[in-house]
Write a protein that holds these residues in place. Sequence first.
Motif, PDB file in Angstrom:
ATOM      1  N   ALA A 199      43.436  95.413  40.227  1.00  0.00           N
ATOM      2  CA  ALA A 199      43.590  94.877  41.629  1.00  0.00           C
ATOM      3  C   ALA A 199      41.475  94.189  42.682  1.00  0.00           C
ATOM      4  O   ALA A 199      41.440  93.596  43.943  1.00  0.00           O
ATOM      5  N   ASN A 200      40.901  95.021  42.266  1.00  0.00           N
ATOM      6  CA  ASN A 200      39.667  95.113  42.652  1.00  0.00           C
ATOM      7  C   ASN A 200      38.743  93.397  42.217  1.00  0.00           C
ATOM      8  O   ASN A 200      37.836  93.342  43.056  1.00  0.00           O
ATOM      9  N   ILE A 201      39.281  92.704  41.259  1.00  0.00           N
ATOM     10  CA  ILE A 201      39.066  91.449  41.612  1.00  0.00           C
ATOM     11  C   ILE A 201      40.053  90.980  41.361  1.00  0.00           C
ATOM     12  O   ILE A 201      39.960  89.833  41.588  1.00  0.00           O
ATOM     13  N   ALA A 202      40.922  90.781  43.080  1.00  0.00           N
ATOM     14  CA  ALA A 202      41.794  89.774  42.649  1.00  0.00           C
ATOM     15  C   ALA A 202      41.323  88.525  44.291  1.00  0.00           C
ATOM     16  O   ALA A 202      40.940  89.758  45.026  1.00  0.00           O
ATOM     17  N   PRO A 203      40.727  87.354  43.532  1.00  0.00           N
ATOM     18  CA  PRO A 203      40.236  86.667  44.485  1.00  0.00           C
ATOM     19  C   PRO A 203      41.405  86.434  45.664  1.00  0.00           C
ATOM     20  O   PRO A 203      40.491  85.915  46.629  1.00  0.00           O
ATOM     21  N   GLU A 204      42.203  86.787  46.377  1.00  0.00           N
ATOM     22  CA  GLU A 204      42.958  86.407  47.436  1.00  0.00           C
ATOM     23  C   GLU A 204      41.817  87.872  48.746  1.00  0.00           C
ATOM     24  O   GLU A 204      42.380  87.380  49.468  1.00  0.00           O
ATOM     25  N   LYS A 205      41.494  88.640  47.767  1.00  0.00           N
ATOM     26  CA  LYS A 205      41.030  89.657  48.615  1.00  0.00           C
ATOM     27  C   LYS A 205      39.402  89.561  48.363  1.00  0.00           C
ATOM     28  O   LYS A 205      38.878  89.980  49.459  1.00  0.00           O
ATOM     29  N   PHE A 206      38.477  89.207  47.663  1.00  0.00           N
ATOM     30  CA  PHE A 206      37.396  89.583  47.342  1.00  0.00           C
ATOM     31  C   PHE A 206      36.400  88.079  46.981  1.00  0.00           C
ATOM     32  O   PHE A 206      37.597  86.832  46.212  1.00  0.00           O
ATOM     33  N   TYR A 207      35.578  87.381  48.110  1.00  0.00           N
ATOM     34  CA  TYR A 207      34.727  86.077  47.025  1.00  0.00           C
ATOM     35  C   TYR A 207      34.185  86.396  46.199  1.00  0.00           C
ATOM     36  O   TYR A 207      33.731  87.450  45.833  1.00  0.00           O
ATOM     37  N   SER A 208      34.037  84.884  45.433  1.00  0.00           N
ATOM     38  CA  SER A 208      33.247  85.278  43.878  1.00  0.00           C
ATOM     39  C   SER A 208      33.509  87.129  43.314  1.00  0.00           C
ATOM     40  O   SER A 208      32.464  87.803  43.508  1.00  0.00           O
ATOM     41  N   PRO A 209      35.493  86.945  43.001  1.00  0.00           N
ATOM     42  CA  PRO A 209      35.001  88.313  43.179  1.00  0.00           C
ATOM     43  C   PRO A 209      34.902  88.950  41.511  1.00  0.00           C
ATOM     44  O   PRO A 209      34.028  90.641  42.255  1.00  0.00           O
ATOM     45  N   GLU A 210      34.463  88.433  40.760  1.00  0.00           N
ATOM     46  CA  GLU A 210      33.021  89.480  39.603  1.00  0.00           C
ATOM     47  C   GLU A 210      31.608  89.254  39.254  1.00  0.00           C
ATOM     48  O   GLU A 210      31.068  89.392  39.366  1.00  0.00           O
ATOM     49  N   THR A 211      31.526  88.748  41.065  1.00  0.00           N
ATOM     50  CA  THR A 211      30.140  89.027  41.492  1.00  0.00           C
ATOM     51  C   THR A 211      29.466  90.381  41.822  1.00  0.00           C
ATOM     52  O   THR A 211      30.437  90.382  42.885  1.00  0.00           O
ATOM     53  N   PHE A 212      27.652  90.927  41.486  1.00  0.00           N
ATOM     54  CA  PHE A 212      28.052  92.256  42.152  1.00  0.00           C
ATOM     55  C   PHE A 212      26.791  91.838  43.446  1.00  0.00           C
ATOM     56  O   PHE A 212      26.208  91.406  42.687  1.00  0.00           O
ATOM     57  N   ASP A 213      28.246  92.371  44.073  1.00  0.00           N
ATOM     58  CA  ASP A 213      27.252  91.794  46.135  1.00  0.00           C
ATOM     59  C   ASP A 213      27.195  93.120  46.474  1.00  0.00           C
ATOM     60  O   ASP A 213      28.002  93.333  47.454  1.00  0.00           O
ATOM     61  N   ILE A 214      25.869  93.495  46.610  1.00  0.00           N
ATOM     62  CA  ILE A 214      25.733  95.037  47.431  1.00  0.00           C
ATOM     63  C   ILE A 214      26.184  94.580  48.609  1.00  0.00           C
ATOM     64  O   ILE A 214      26.006  95.678  50.031  1.00  0.00           O
ATOM     65  N   THR A 215      25.717  93.676  49.623  1.00  0.00           N
ATOM     66  CA  THR A 215      26.426  93.122  50.738  1.00  0.00           C
ATOM     67  C   THR A 215      27.459  93.001  50.665  1.00  0.00           C
ATOM     68  O   THR A 215      27.633  92.432  52.227  1.00  0.00           O
ATOM     69  N   ARG A 216      28.601  92.824  50.036  1.00  0.00           N
ATOM     70  CA  ARG A 216      29.933  93.216  50.220  1.00  0.00           C
ATOM     71  C   ARG A 216      30.339  93.272  51.608  1.00  0.00           C
ATOM     72  O   ARG A 216      30.545  94.268  51.638  1.00  0.00           O
ATOM     73  N   PHE A 217      31.140  92.329  52.581  1.00  0.00           N
ATOM     74  CA  PHE A 217      31.959  92.890  53.586  1.00  0.00           C
ATOM     75  C   PHE A 217      33.149  92.031  53.547  1.00  0.00           C
ATOM     76  O   PHE A 217      32.487  90.781  54.068  1.00  0.00           O
ATOM     77  N   PRO A 218      34.007  92.379  54.136  1.00  0.00           N
ATOM     78  CA  PRO A 218      34.250  93.330  54.379  1.00  0.00           C
ATOM     79  C   PRO A 218      34.851  93.692  52.159  1.00  0.00           C
ATOM     80  O   PRO A 218      34.506  92.817  52.612  1.00  0.00           O
ATOM     81  N   ASN A 219      34.423  94.660  52.191  1.00  0.00           N
ATOM     82  CA  ASN A 219      34.452  95.866  51.328  1.00  0.00           C
ATOM     83  C   ASN A 219      35.989  96.877  50.420  1.00  0.00           C
ATOM     84  O   ASN A 219      35.630  97.689  50.872  1.00  0.00           O
ATOM     85  N   PRO A 220      37.553  96.052  50.734  1.00  0.00           N
ATOM     86  CA  PRO A 220      38.663  96.582  51.120  1.00  0.00           C
ATOM     87  C   PRO A 220      39.338  97.083  49.252  1.00  0.00           C
ATOM     88  O   PRO A 220      39.723  96.971  49.268  1.00  0.00           O
ATOM     89  N   HIS A 221      38.152  97.120  48.871  1.00  0.00           N
ATOM     90  CA  HIS A 221      38.680  98.140  47.556  1.00  0.00           C
ATOM     91  C   HIS A 221      39.139  99.188  47.285  1.00  0.00           C
ATOM     92  O   HIS A 221      39.838 100.032  48.608  1.00  0.00           O
ATOM     93  N   MET A 222      40.456  99.639  46.186  1.00  0.00           N
ATOM     94  CA  MET A 222      41.753 100.160  46.056  1.00  0.00           C
ATOM     95  C   MET A 222      41.278 101.645  45.288  1.00  0.00           C
ATOM     96  O   MET A 222      42.120 102.031  45.213  1.00  0.00           O
TER      97      MET A 222
END
Length: 233
Positions: A199-222
Amino acid sequence: MLDQFEQQASTSKDKSADALDIFCRQLPLAVICEVLGLPQKDRPKFTKWFQGFSEIRNMLGIVGMLPNLRKVMNYLEQQFELFRKNPCPGLLSELVQAESEGEKLNSDELVATSFVLLAAGHETTVHLISNGLVMFLLNREQRRLVEVNPSLMPSAIDEILRLGFVIQMSKPRYVIHDTEFHDVQLRRGELIAAVFGSANIAPEKFYSPETFDITRFPNPHMTFEPVFIFVWE
Ligand code: HEM
């Protein structure tokens, strides 16, 4: 703990030290023991008993852990006896008092409650710290960002929770009535589990889902929310 880490690194032949043993395992356990009100002197034996938990891969692993589980349970029972006679600050002592005032928890429930707290709070946080450490070691520019701007740490922790596989999946749950979920038929009585890692790497929810980006916003992880994952749209 950090002093111990430096000391081991400076005295070992290859100038290395094991962060998992010296820091990542010790810190969460120390905090939980503090919250529960367990004596500091008992921490080393606790660490030893809990060491094998993350290495359990199959039934044989579970059987191998039974002697240590028994030790933890015996130890907790002894502590409850002490707390009954001598109330101290801490959650466990408060639970014992609640019991003696005619409230819900019997002796088995006390052991089970403390055990769940210890187990649930320990492994997860060990993984958060150790996997986070690896992610920063592998991503120097992200590390640099947080060094320059420490206020990014909360959002970095969310990103580690999202991508660091701190916890892979929820406990199993049973379907209580026939239903359909995202075109999948679920029948009453079937066993299902939520897989956060996916769920945490679902492309519908996260841009570049497999990139570690500490500035990611929003970050609706489950990672904390298995119950809601089933209605997550
Ligand atoms: C990075 C840290 C943590 C993460 C990612 C995490 C995540 C989770 C998740 C996903 C669940 C639900 C499991 C399920 O229902 O399938 C859970 C349950 C729980 N967590 Fe945490 N948790 C963390 C830290 C802690 C800490 C520090 C404590 C307490 C000291 C704690 C205590 C509990 C308890 C008591 C449960 C209920 C267990 C049960 O129902 O069997 N957790 N946690």
